[in-house]
Motif scaffolding. Sequence first.
Motif, PDB file in Angstrom:
ATOM      1  N   ILE A 102       0.850  -1.185   0.000  1.00  6.81           N
ATOM      2  CA  ILE A 102       0.000   0.000   0.000  1.00  6.81           C
ATOM      3  C   ILE A 102       0.883   1.232   0.000  1.00  6.81           C
ATOM      4  O   ILE A 102       1.805   1.358   0.808  1.00  6.81           O
ATOM      5  CB  ILE A 102      -0.946   0.042   1.220  1.00  6.81           C
ATOM      6  N   ARG A 103       0.579   2.141  -0.922  1.00  2.32           N
ATOM      7  CA  ARG A 103       1.218   3.463  -0.975  1.00  2.32           C
ATOM      8  C   ARG A 103       0.125   4.430  -0.541  1.00  2.32           C
ATOM      9  O   ARG A 103      -0.879   4.584  -1.231  1.00  2.32           O
ATOM     10  CB  ARG A 103       1.681   3.733  -2.407  1.00  2.32           C
ATOM     11  N   PHE A 104       0.323   5.066   0.620  1.00  3.47           N
ATOM     12  CA  PHE A 104      -0.751   5.806   1.280  1.00  3.47           C
ATOM     13  C   PHE A 104      -0.424   7.287   1.412  1.00  3.47           C
ATOM     14  O   PHE A 104       0.580   7.656   2.024  1.00  3.47           O
ATOM     15  CB  PHE A 104      -0.980   5.188   2.674  1.00  3.47           C
ATOM     16  N   ASN A 105      -1.284   8.140   0.845  1.00  2.00           N
ATOM     17  CA  ASN A 105      -1.131   9.593   0.980  1.00  2.00           C
ATOM     18  C   ASN A 105      -2.428  10.256   1.410  1.00  2.00           C
ATOM     19  O   ASN A 105      -2.536  11.482   1.384  1.00  2.00           O
ATOM     20  CB  ASN A 105      -0.655  10.206  -0.344  1.00  2.00           C
ATOM     21  N   GLY A 106      -3.410   9.456   1.793  1.00  2.00           N
ATOM     22  CA  GLY A 106      -4.697   9.990   2.207  1.00  2.00           C
ATOM     23  C   GLY A 106      -4.781  10.142   3.714  1.00  2.00           C
ATOM     24  O   GLY A 106      -3.769  10.328   4.405  1.00  2.00           O
ATOM     25  N   LEU A 107      -6.016  10.066   4.226  1.00  2.00           N
ATOM     26  CA  LEU A 107      -6.270  10.148   5.661  1.00  2.00           C
ATOM     27  C   LEU A 107      -7.155   8.968   6.038  1.00  2.00           C
ATOM     28  O   LEU A 107      -8.131   8.697   5.342  1.00  2.00           O
ATOM     29  CB  LEU A 107      -6.986  11.464   5.986  1.00  2.00           C
ATOM     30  N   ILE A 108      -6.782   8.263   7.086  1.00  2.00           N
ATOM     31  CA  ILE A 108      -7.614   7.160   7.571  1.00  2.00           C
ATOM     32  C   ILE A 108      -7.806   7.293   9.074  1.00  2.00           C
ATOM     33  O   ILE A 108      -6.863   7.585   9.808  1.00  2.00           O
ATOM     34  CB  ILE A 108      -7.038   5.767   7.209  1.00  2.00           C
ATOM     35  N   LYS A 109      -9.043   7.113   9.487  1.00  2.00           N
ATOM     36  CA  LYS A 109      -9.366   6.990  10.905  1.00  2.00           C
ATOM     37  C   LYS A 109      -9.786   5.548  11.078  1.00  2.00           C
ATOM     38  O   LYS A 109     -10.879   5.156  10.661  1.00  2.00           O
ATOM     39  CB  LYS A 109     -10.503   7.934  11.290  1.00  2.00           C
ATOM     40  N   GLY A 110      -8.891   4.741  11.617  1.00  2.37           N
ATOM     41  CA  GLY A 110      -9.168   3.315  11.763  1.00  2.37           C
ATOM     42  C   GLY A 110      -7.892   2.505  11.701  1.00  2.37           C
ATOM     43  O   GLY A 110      -6.864   2.924  12.221  1.00  2.37           O
ATOM     44  N   THR A 111      -7.943   1.365  11.019  1.00  2.00           N
ATOM     45  CA  THR A 111      -6.785   0.480  10.950  1.00  2.00           C
ATOM     46  C   THR A 111      -6.363   0.254   9.505  1.00  2.00           C
ATOM     47  O   THR A 111      -7.190   0.227   8.606  1.00  2.00           O
ATOM     48  CB  THR A 111      -7.070  -0.885  11.607  1.00  2.00           C
ATOM     49  N   LEU A 112      -5.061   0.090   9.345  1.00  2.00           N
ATOM     50  CA  LEU A 112      -4.487  -0.170   8.034  1.00  2.00           C
ATOM     51  C   LEU A 112      -3.499  -1.311   8.194  1.00  2.00           C
ATOM     52  O   LEU A 112      -2.572  -1.218   8.986  1.00  2.00           O
ATOM     53  CB  LEU A 112      -3.798   1.099   7.530  1.00  2.00           C
ATOM     54  N   GLU A 113      -3.712  -2.418   7.467  1.00  2.00           N
ATOM     55  CA  GLU A 113      -2.827  -3.583   7.525  1.00  2.00           C
ATOM     56  C   GLU A 113      -2.375  -3.927   6.120  1.00  2.00           C
ATOM     57  O   GLU A 113      -3.194  -3.972   5.203  1.00  2.00           O
ATOM     58  CB  GLU A 113      -3.558  -4.793   8.117  1.00  2.00           C
ATOM     59  N   ALA A 114      -1.059  -4.172   5.976  1.00  2.00           N
ATOM     60  CA  ALA A 114      -0.523  -4.535   4.665  1.00  2.00           C
ATOM     61  C   ALA A 114       0.770  -5.314   4.831  1.00  2.00           C
ATOM     62  O   ALA A 114       1.407  -5.274   5.882  1.00  2.00           O
ATOM     63  CB  ALA A 114      -0.261  -3.282   3.836  1.00  2.00           C
ATOM     64  N   LYS A 115       1.152  -6.008   3.776  1.00  2.00           N
ATOM     65  CA  LYS A 115       2.458  -6.678   3.754  1.00  2.00           C
ATOM     66  C   LYS A 115       3.552  -5.615   3.764  1.00  2.00           C
ATOM     67  O   LYS A 115       4.522  -5.703   4.496  1.00  2.00           O
ATOM     68  CB  LYS A 115       2.546  -7.550   2.491  1.00  2.00           C
ATOM     69  N   SER A 116       3.360  -4.585   2.943  1.00  2.00           N
ATOM     70  CA  SER A 116       4.321  -3.491   2.843  1.00  2.00           C
ATOM     71  C   SER A 116       3.545  -2.177   2.832  1.00  2.00           C
ATOM     72  O   SER A 116       2.577  -2.041   2.089  1.00  2.00           O
ATOM     73  CB  SER A 116       5.142  -3.640   1.564  1.00  2.00           C
ATOM     74  N   LEU A 117       3.970  -1.229   3.640  1.00  2.00           N
ATOM     75  CA  LEU A 117       3.264   0.050   3.762  1.00  2.00           C
ATOM     76  C   LEU A 117       4.223   1.205   3.568  1.00  2.00           C
ATOM     77  O   LEU A 117       5.276   1.263   4.203  1.00  2.00           O
ATOM     78  CB  LEU A 117       2.612   0.149   5.147  1.00  2.00           C
ATOM     79  N   TYR A 118       3.841   2.110   2.662  1.00  2.00           N
ATOM     80  CA  TYR A 118       4.601   3.337   2.438  1.00  2.00           C
ATOM     81  C   TYR A 118       3.634   4.483   2.684  1.00  2.00           C
ATOM     82  O   TYR A 118       2.640   4.643   1.965  1.00  2.00           O
ATOM     83  CB  TYR A 118       5.126   3.379   1.001  1.00  2.00           C
ATOM     84  N   VAL A 119       3.893   5.273   3.735  1.00  2.44           N
ATOM     85  CA  VAL A 119       3.057   6.432   4.034  1.00  2.44           C
ATOM     86  C   VAL A 119       3.819   7.660   3.560  1.00  2.44           C
ATOM     87  O   VAL A 119       4.882   7.989   4.091  1.00  2.44           O
ATOM     88  CB  VAL A 119       2.738   6.539   5.547  1.00  2.44           C
ATOM     89  N   GLY A 120       3.277   8.317   2.547  1.00  2.97           N
ATOM     90  CA  GLY A 120       3.911   9.505   1.985  1.00  2.97           C
ATOM     91  C   GLY A 120       3.794  10.705   2.912  1.00  2.97           C
ATOM     92  O   GLY A 120       3.109  10.649   3.940  1.00  2.97           O
ATOM     93  N   GLU A 121       4.435  11.804   2.546  1.00  4.10           N
ATOM     94  CA  GLU A 121       4.450  13.007   3.380  1.00  4.10           C
ATOM     95  C   GLU A 121       3.055  13.548   3.658  1.00  4.10           C
ATOM     96  O   GLU A 121       2.823  14.172   4.687  1.00  4.10           O
ATOM     97  CB  GLU A 121       5.325  14.088   2.733  1.00  4.10           C
TER      98      GLU A 121
END
Length: 132
Positions: free
Chosen positions: A51-70
């Motif tokens: 997962i390449r993540f640049n949004g907003l989440i209120k909750g849980t995020l599960e992945a094999k690989s996680l990239y949270v952008g700026e």
Amino acid sequence: NVAEGVKSPDSMANVFNDKNGIKKNDVDEPKVSTISQGLDITGSIVSKGKIRFNGLIKGTLEAKSLYVGEDGFIDGKATADEAVILGNIKGSLRGKKVRLAATSRIEGDTYHEVIAIEDGAIYEGSIKRIKS
């Protein structure tokens, strides 16, 4: 008529597809799911891939690989085998391999096997090593 030594497109399909017609690359290489800036999510996201993540989440995020952008912000819980964080997390972060970039801001607890924290990263919380 196909020239000798040159395979027809139909015979090439067997090279790339298994007996069920699924391309081997589709099974062997996990796809990257991208969540862009401007997308706000309330709830849970679970991925067996990246997962390449640049949004907003209120909750849980599960992945094999996680990239949270700026621009990424997680308000809740993030879990991944490999996590690279450039954005913000308010809550818990759990990963086998965790890297906090200089632009990251973490408010919460981090559980890891291996961690790297770059100069400039802002961290408020506890860091706990977990055993594999």
